[in-house]
Write a protein that holds these residues in place. Structure first.
Motif, PDB file in Angstrom:
ATOM      1  N   THR A  21       0.848  -1.200   0.000  1.00  0.00           N
ATOM      2  CA  THR A  21       0.000   0.000   0.000  1.00  0.00           C
ATOM      3  C   THR A  21       0.884   1.251   0.000  1.00  0.00           C
ATOM      4  OG1 THR A  21      -0.214   0.298   2.414  1.00  0.00           O
ATOM      5  CG2 THR A  21      -1.718  -1.289   1.355  1.00  0.00           C
ATOM      6  N   GLY A  22       0.352   2.306  -0.597  1.00  0.00           N
ATOM      7  CA  GLY A  22       1.131   3.546  -0.691  1.00  0.00           C
ATOM      8  C   GLY A  22       2.416   3.350  -1.482  1.00  0.00           C
ATOM      9  N   ALA A  23       2.329   2.548  -2.552  1.00  0.00           N
ATOM     10  CA  ALA A  23       3.536   2.139  -3.288  1.00  0.00           C
ATOM     11  C   ALA A  23       3.837   3.014  -4.499  1.00  0.00           C
ATOM     12  CB  ALA A  23       3.406   0.673  -3.716  1.00  0.00           C
ATOM     13  N   GLY A  24       3.177   4.166  -4.579  1.00  0.00           N
ATOM     14  CA  GLY A  24       3.405   5.044  -5.737  1.00  0.00           C
ATOM     15  C   GLY A  24       4.666   5.871  -5.633  1.00  0.00           C
ATOM     16  N   ARG A  25       5.183   6.018  -4.439  1.00  0.00           N
ATOM     17  CA  ARG A  25       6.401   6.822  -4.250  1.00  0.00           C
ATOM     18  C   ARG A  25       7.035   6.445  -2.916  1.00  0.00           C
ATOM     19  NH1 ARG A  25       2.407  10.628  -3.323  1.00  0.00           N
ATOM     20  NH2 ARG A  25       2.725  11.873  -5.186  1.00  0.00           N
ATOM     21  N   GLY A  26       8.177   7.070  -2.622  1.00  0.00           N
ATOM     22  CA  GLY A  26       8.814   6.913  -1.316  1.00  0.00           C
ATOM     23  C   GLY A  26       9.172   5.467  -0.990  1.00  0.00           C
ATOM     24  N   LEU A  27       8.986   5.104   0.267  1.00  0.00           N
ATOM     25  CA  LEU A  27       9.362   3.762   0.726  1.00  0.00           C
ATOM     26  C   LEU A  27       8.556   2.672   0.026  1.00  0.00           C
ATOM     27  CD1 LEU A  27       9.677   4.701   4.485  1.00  0.00           C
ATOM     28  CD2 LEU A  27      11.447   3.454   3.229  1.00  0.00           C
ATOM     29  N   VAL A  82      -6.769   2.999   1.398  1.00  0.00           N
ATOM     30  CA  VAL A  82      -6.708   1.928   2.411  1.00  0.00           C
ATOM     31  C   VAL A  82      -7.680   2.177   3.557  1.00  0.00           C
ATOM     32  CG1 VAL A  82      -4.327   1.243   1.926  1.00  0.00           C
ATOM     33  CG2 VAL A  82      -4.750   3.063   3.599  1.00  0.00           C
ATOM     34  N   SER A  83      -8.086   3.437   3.741  1.00  0.00           N
ATOM     35  CA  SER A  83      -8.995   3.718   4.859  1.00  0.00           C
ATOM     36  C   SER A  83     -10.465   3.594   4.469  1.00  0.00           C
ATOM     37  CB  SER A  83      -8.708   5.102   5.444  1.00  0.00           C
ATOM     38  OG  SER A  83      -8.816   6.079   4.452  1.00  0.00           O
ATOM     39  N   ASP A  84     -10.719   3.279   3.207  1.00  0.00           N
ATOM     40  CA  ASP A  84     -12.084   3.028   2.732  1.00  0.00           C
ATOM     41  C   ASP A  84     -12.356   1.526   2.926  1.00  0.00           C
ATOM     42  OD1 ASP A  84     -14.270   2.344   1.180  1.00  0.00           O
ATOM     43  OD2 ASP A  84     -13.627   3.455  -0.589  1.00  0.00           O
ATOM     44  N   ALA A 109       1.039   2.690   3.447  1.00  0.00           N
ATOM     45  CA  ALA A 109       0.430   4.001   3.172  1.00  0.00           C
ATOM     46  C   ALA A 109       0.353   4.831   4.451  1.00  0.00           C
ATOM     47  CB  ALA A 109      -0.971   3.820   2.596  1.00  0.00           C
ATOM     48  N   GLY A 110       0.718   6.099   4.327  1.00  0.00           N
ATOM     49  CA  GLY A 110       0.660   6.960   5.508  1.00  0.00           C
ATOM     50  C   GLY A 110       0.641   8.421   5.120  1.00  0.00           C
ATOM     51  N   ILE A 111       0.082   9.235   6.000  1.00  0.00           N
ATOM     52  CA  ILE A 111       0.112  10.687   5.796  1.00  0.00           C
ATOM     53  C   ILE A 111       0.503  11.363   7.109  1.00  0.00           C
ATOM     54  CG2 ILE A 111      -1.652  10.652   3.972  1.00  0.00           C
ATOM     55  CD1 ILE A 111      -3.611  11.856   6.133  1.00  0.00           C
ATOM     56  N   ARG A 212      14.958   9.007   3.432  1.00  0.00           N
ATOM     57  CA  ARG A 212      14.695  10.301   2.789  1.00  0.00           C
ATOM     58  C   ARG A 212      13.541  10.180   1.790  1.00  0.00           C
ATOM     59  NH1 ARG A 212      19.463  10.692   0.825  1.00  0.00           N
ATOM     60  NH2 ARG A 212      18.874   9.947  -1.209  1.00  0.00           N
ATOM     61  N   THR A 213      12.418  10.838   2.105  1.00  0.00           N
ATOM     62  CA  THR A 213      11.268  10.864   1.197  1.00  0.00           C
ATOM     63  C   THR A 213      10.707  12.285   1.219  1.00  0.00           C
ATOM     64  OG1 THR A 213       9.654  10.343   2.902  1.00  0.00           O
ATOM     65  CG2 THR A 213      10.679   8.458   1.808  1.00  0.00           C
ATOM     66  N   ARG A 214       9.592  12.494   0.519  1.00  0.00           N
ATOM     67  CA  ARG A 214       9.042  13.855   0.516  1.00  0.00           C
ATOM     68  C   ARG A 214       8.620  14.285   1.918  1.00  0.00           C
ATOM     69  NH1 ARG A 214       2.878  13.516  -1.947  1.00  0.00           N
ATOM     70  NH2 ARG A 214       2.189  11.833  -0.581  1.00  0.00           N
ATOM     71  N   THR A 215       8.258  13.303   2.769  1.00  0.00           N
ATOM     72  CA  THR A 215       7.813  13.691   4.117  1.00  0.00           C
ATOM     73  C   THR A 215       8.987  14.154   4.973  1.00  0.00           C
ATOM     74  OG1 THR A 215       7.859  11.402   4.862  1.00  0.00           O
ATOM     75  CG2 THR A 215       5.751  12.232   4.107  1.00  0.00           C
TER      76      THR A 215
HETATM   77  N1  LIG Z   1      10.248   8.380   5.525  1.00  0.00           N
HETATM   78  C1  LIG Z   1      10.517   8.072   6.774  1.00  0.00           C
HETATM   79  O1  LIG Z   1      11.618   8.330   7.298  1.00  0.00           O
HETATM   80  C2  LIG Z   1       9.487   7.384   7.617  1.00  0.00           C
HETATM   81  C3  LIG Z   1       9.748   7.228   8.976  1.00  0.00           C
HETATM   82  C4  LIG Z   1       8.832   6.520   9.764  1.00  0.00           C
HETATM   83  C5  LIG Z   1       7.695   5.996   9.188  1.00  0.00           C
HETATM   84  N2  LIG Z   1       7.455   6.207   7.870  1.00  0.00           N
HETATM   85  C6  LIG Z   1       6.227   5.630   7.319  1.00  0.00           C
HETATM   86  O2  LIG Z   1       6.536   4.957   6.106  1.00  0.00           O
HETATM   87  C7  LIG Z   1       5.409   4.981   5.239  1.00  0.00           C
HETATM   88  C8  LIG Z   1       5.807   5.549   3.903  1.00  0.00           C
HETATM   89  O3  LIG Z   1       6.254   6.880   4.097  1.00  0.00           O
HETATM   90  P1  LIG Z   1       7.000   7.748   2.982  1.00  0.00           P
HETATM   91  O4  LIG Z   1       7.952   8.599   3.719  1.00  0.00           O
HETATM   92  O5  LIG Z   1       7.466   6.867   1.872  1.00  0.00           O
HETATM   93  O6  LIG Z   1       5.777   8.693   2.536  1.00  0.00           O
HETATM   94  P2  LIG Z   1       5.301   9.221   1.069  1.00  0.00           P
HETATM   95  O7  LIG Z   1       4.394  10.347   1.348  1.00  0.00           O
HETATM   96  O8  LIG Z   1       6.497   9.452   0.207  1.00  0.00           O
HETATM   97  O9  LIG Z   1       4.507   7.973   0.497  1.00  0.00           O
HETATM   98  C9  LIG Z   1       3.291   7.554   1.052  1.00  0.00           C
HETATM   99  C10 LIG Z   1       2.382   7.097  -0.059  1.00  0.00           C
HETATM  100  O10 LIG Z   1       1.143   6.653   0.524  1.00  0.00           O
HETATM  101  C11 LIG Z   1       0.089   7.065  -0.326  1.00  0.00           C
HETATM  102  N3  LIG Z   1      -1.167   7.141   0.435  1.00  0.00           N
HETATM  103  C12 LIG Z   1      -1.543   8.101   1.320  1.00  0.00           C
HETATM  104  N4  LIG Z   1      -2.778   7.859   1.782  1.00  0.00           N
HETATM  105  C13 LIG Z   1      -3.213   6.726   1.170  1.00  0.00           C
HETATM  106  C14 LIG Z   1      -4.415   5.979   1.232  1.00  0.00           C
HETATM  107  N5  LIG Z   1      -5.430   6.363   2.011  1.00  0.00           N
HETATM  108  N6  LIG Z   1      -4.517   4.858   0.482  1.00  0.00           N
HETATM  109  C15 LIG Z   1      -3.512   4.479  -0.325  1.00  0.00           C
HETATM  110  N7  LIG Z   1      -2.352   5.154  -0.450  1.00  0.00           N
HETATM  111  C16 LIG Z   1      -2.202   6.263   0.296  1.00  0.00           C
HETATM  112  C17 LIG Z   1       0.520   8.430  -0.828  1.00  0.00           C
HETATM  113  O11 LIG Z   1      -0.184   8.795  -2.029  1.00  0.00           O
HETATM  114  C18 LIG Z   1       2.022   8.230  -1.044  1.00  0.00           C
HETATM  115  O12 LIG Z   1       2.331   7.853  -2.354  1.00  0.00           O
HETATM  116  C19 LIG Z   1       4.357   5.813   5.979  1.00  0.00           C
HETATM  117  O13 LIG Z   1       3.489   4.962   6.686  1.00  0.00           O
HETATM  118  C20 LIG Z   1       5.166   6.640   6.949  1.00  0.00           C
HETATM  119  O14 LIG Z   1       4.418   7.070   8.050  1.00  0.00           O
HETATM  120  C21 LIG Z   1       8.317   6.875   7.078  1.00  0.00           C
END
Ligand SMILES: NC(=O)c1ccc[n+]([C@@H]2O[C@H](COP(=O)([O-])OP(=O)(O)OC[C@H]3O[C@@H](n4cnc5c(N)ncnc54)[C@H](O)[C@@H]3O)[C@@H](O)[C@H]2O)c1
Length: 267
Positions: A21-27, A82-84, A109-111, A212-215
């Protein structure tokens, strides 16, 4: 060596079907690329919203699917939130209808909507709990129901959930009442699920990553700390791809681990 649709590989996830989930970018994107490179057939889920969960962009998930296919892998996109509740059910159906089964689910997935407790709005609290905590529950619940059904039919297999907690949930700081509560809840949910689902052959673990991600780019102090190394030959410790090997390992059939939450920082 197995042959899958004309390509040959020997990945540690050969034959596995995975949802990220949330696999479009970042982790999440890195996990999806790693899983596919290791032979898994992957459902790339992403709504394509902003870092604070606003808006949608269905192209994002499709772009990662195209990237996986271009590299010879197998993937399908799903753009449900994912929250639906019904959307989480459709996500599981996407995996099963497309690839015939489901072995691994990575709840990633996370925000973020940081604000001091005294100023945090109800919507800021609810939306972060909804995506991170309820989203992890919704996807895990529908997954567990599918797996319980398979188990009752005698179709046992190693099945695994990997949840995404955070250092912010395990050792919380200021400005994250909503996010810290969600991520601590995810660590607790991981242990409950490991205890409950072990009897049907499901392992459940969590990660608390740092990458390192957009967050993190938008977090003052963190963006400098996680910056790319200046020298090109230096190991890029905080690249999100460094987190994915542990997630892939947790999803392998022979992995014995369950009930753990791992702090994972590249290198
Ligand atoms: N980057 C970090 O250092 C870090 C540290 C601790 C935890 N995390 C956790 O790792 C996960 C990924 O974080 P990231 O930094 O890659 O963030 P990101 O914002 O780069 O990627 C998150 C992705 O989740 C998607 N997303 C958001 N809401 C969604 C939903 N309701 N349904 C489906 N997809 C949804 C977004 O569109 C986005 O592409 C998150 O859960 C975040 O809380 C990240």
């Amino acid at each position: 060596m197995k042959k899958t649709k004309g390509r040959q590989h020997m990945g540690v996830l050969d034959g596995r079907v995975a949802i990220i989930t949330g696999a479009g970018r970042g982790l999440g994107r890195e996990h999806a690329l790693q899983f596919a490179a290791e032979g898994a057939r992957v459902v790339v889920n992403d709504v394509g919203g902003s870092a604070s969960g606003e808006g949608t962009d269905s192209d994002l998930a499709h772009e990662v699917v195209a990237e996986i296919k271009a590299a010879g892998g197998e993937a399908v996109a799903n753009t449900d939130s994912v929250s639906d509740w019904a959307g989480a059910q459709r996500l599981i159906e996407t995996a099963v209808d497309t690839f015939g089964d489901l072995h691994a689910v990575v709840n990633n997935a996370g925000i973020l909507r940081d604000r001091m407790l005294v100023n945090m709005t109800e919507d800021e609290f609810d939306s972060v709990i909804n995506v991170n905590l309820k989203g992890t529950f919704a996807v895990s619940h529908h997954t567990a129901r599918y797996w319980r059904g398979r188990s009752k039919q005698g179709l046992d297999a190693d099945r695994v959930i990997v949840n995404t907690s955070s250092g912010a949930g395990l050792a919380p700081g200021v400005g994250q009442t909503n996010y810290a509560a969600a991520k601590a809840g995810i660590a607790a949910m991981t242990q409950v699920a490991a205890k409950e689902l072990g009897r049907i052959g499901v392992r459940v673990n969590g990660i608390a990553p740092l990458a390192r991600t957009r967050t993190t780019d938008a977090t003052p102090g963190l963006s400098e700390r996680l910056a790319e190394p200046e020298a090109e030959q230096e190991f890029d410790v905080y690249h999100p791809r460094n987190v994915s090997p542990l997630v892939a390992y947790l999803a392998t059939e022979d992995c014995p681990l369950s009930g753990h939450v791992f702090r994972v920082v590249g290198g």
